[in-house]
Design a protein around this motif. Sequence first.
Motif, short mmCIF file in Angstrom:
data_model
loop_
_atom_site.label_atom_id
_atom_site.label_comp_id
_atom_site.label_asym_id
_atom_site.label_seq_id
_atom_site.Cartn_x
_atom_site.Cartn_y
_atom_site.Cartn_z
N TYR A 98 -55.28 13.89 13.84
CA TYR A 98 -55.61 12.53 14.27
C TYR A 98 -54.14 12.25 14.99
O TYR A 98 -53.18 12.53 14.39
N ILE A 99 -54.45 11.18 15.93
CA ILE A 99 -53.21 10.59 16.72
C ILE A 99 -53.68 9.14 16.74
O ILE A 99 -54.40 8.44 16.89
N PHE A 100 -52.41 8.34 16.05
CA PHE A 100 -52.47 6.83 15.98
C PHE A 100 -51.59 6.38 17.16
O PHE A 100 -50.44 6.72 17.44
N VAL A 101 -52.09 5.55 18.10
CA VAL A 101 -51.33 4.91 19.31
C VAL A 101 -51.02 3.42 19.00
O VAL A 101 -51.83 2.82 18.83
N ASP A 102 -49.83 3.03 18.93
CA ASP A 102 -49.50 1.54 18.88
C ASP A 102 -50.18 0.56 20.08
O ASP A 102 -49.89 1.29 21.15
N GLY A 103 -50.95 0.06 19.91
CA GLY A 103 -51.55 -0.96 21.07
C GLY A 103 -53.04 -1.20 20.79
O GLY A 103 -53.37 -0.81 19.90
N ASN A 104 -53.65 -1.60 22.01
CA ASN A 104 -55.09 -1.73 21.74
C ASN A 104 -55.82 -0.86 22.70
O ASN A 104 -56.95 -1.16 23.33
N ILE A 105 -55.13 0.05 23.41
CA ILE A 105 -55.90 1.19 24.29
C ILE A 105 -55.35 2.39 23.85
O ILE A 105 -54.25 2.99 23.72
N PHE A 106 -56.68 3.43 23.58
CA PHE A 106 -56.19 4.59 23.27
C PHE A 106 -56.31 5.68 24.45
O PHE A 106 -57.45 5.98 25.12
N PRO A 107 -55.05 6.15 25.08
CA PRO A 107 -55.11 6.85 26.39
C PRO A 107 -55.48 8.27 26.22
O PRO A 107 -55.34 8.80 27.19
N PHE A 108 -55.96 8.62 25.17
CA PHE A 108 -56.16 10.20 24.94
C PHE A 108 -57.72 10.53 24.74
O PHE A 108 -57.97 11.41 24.19
N LYS A 109 -58.50 9.65 25.16
CA LYS A 109 -59.84 9.73 25.28
C LYS A 109 -60.37 11.19 25.72
O LYS A 109 -59.97 11.63 26.60
N ASN A 110 -61.23 12.07 24.85
CA ASN A 110 -61.66 13.30 25.35
C ASN A 110 -60.63 14.26 24.92
O ASN A 110 -60.62 15.41 25.59
N GLN A 111 -59.41 13.86 24.73
CA GLN A 111 -58.18 14.80 24.56
C GLN A 111 -58.20 15.23 23.05
O GLN A 111 -57.86 16.41 22.53
N TYR A 112 -57.95 14.12 22.35
CA TYR A 112 -57.48 14.27 20.93
C TYR A 112 -58.48 13.18 20.25
O TYR A 112 -58.89 12.14 20.70
N GLU A 113 -58.50 13.51 19.01
CA GLU A 113 -59.27 12.50 18.16
C GLU A 113 -58.22 11.48 17.40
O GLU A 113 -57.17 12.01 17.26
N GLY A 114 -58.53 10.22 17.53
CA GLY A 114 -57.55 9.35 17.06
C GLY A 114 -58.04 7.84 17.69
O GLY A 114 -58.97 7.48 17.95
N GLU A 115 -57.03 6.74 17.45
CA GLU A 115 -57.26 5.54 17.69
C GLU A 115 -56.15 4.63 18.22
O GLU A 115 -54.82 5.11 17.92
N ALA A 116 -56.33 3.46 18.73
CA ALA A 116 -55.28 2.90 19.25
C ALA A 116 -55.10 1.74 17.67
O ALA A 116 -56.12 1.25 17.30
N VAL A 117 -54.07 1.35 17.51
CA VAL A 117 -53.71 0.27 16.44
C VAL A 117 -52.99 -0.78 16.88
O VAL A 117 -51.80 -0.61 17.17
N VAL A 118 -53.73 -1.93 16.80
CA VAL A 118 -52.80 -3.17 17.13
C VAL A 118 -51.88 -3.43 16.18
O VAL A 118 -52.19 -3.37 15.03
N LYS A 119 -50.50 -3.58 16.36
CA LYS A 119 -49.45 -3.94 15.50
C LYS A 119 -49.19 -2.59 14.74
O LYS A 119 -48.81 -2.72 13.28
N GLY A 120 -49.41 -1.37 15.18
CA GLY A 120 -49.29 -0.32 14.49
C GLY A 120 -47.99 0.05 13.98
O GLY A 120 -47.80 0.84 12.83
N ASP A 121 -47.13 -0.51 14.78
CA ASP A 121 -45.63 -0.28 14.48
C ASP A 121 -45.27 -1.16 13.20
O ASP A 121 -44.38 -0.98 12.68
#
Length: 189
Positions: A98-121
């Motif tokens: 699973y991959i967490f990306v900081d922000g509000n857009i998940f740029p890896f749709k259809n590549q990896y399972e994961g999510e964008a997390v606002v203020k993830g940092d």
Amino acid sequence: MSEKIFAGIDEAGRGPLAGRVYAACVILDKNKKIQGLRDSKKLSESKRNILYQEIKEKSLSYGIAYAEPQEIDEINILRATFLAMKRAVEKINVEFDYIFVDGNIFPFKNQYEGEAVVKGDDKIEEIMAASILAKVERDAYMLEMNVLYPEYSFDKHKGYPTKLHSELIKKFGVTPIHRKTFCKVKEFI
């Protein structure tokens, strides 16, 4: 059943008028705790540098990558940020779940399972670690650019749109590392 392996991604340098945008992807080792992880912007430079070394030593895997100013001008800052993130993930040598990306857009749709997390940092240690790696790498790069272009004082503002930086662009013009599609740079071209 084994524990899930998480990756975290963050970037540094979306807002500056000059230089690369950096991204880092980190997979932390749950058996090697790193004390003091936080959003890189909330740490002193010396604390970031200490954590940078510790993250690199203790992580299961990490990748650091960037997009050049010319790529930023060609495809825009958001896409260039996602390109740097993709390049950082490609450097990871451990499979993750699973991959967490900081922000509000998940740029890896259809590549990896994961999510964008606002203020993830501020919330997820893997993103905090990625934030630190990206920031330290970008700052080091801007110090190198300061040697190439000393009249621009990149060591002071790191390419961000400060009053000093705007005055120096007005006085000396733009360099090859300035983002020519950014409004505050365009007015001096």
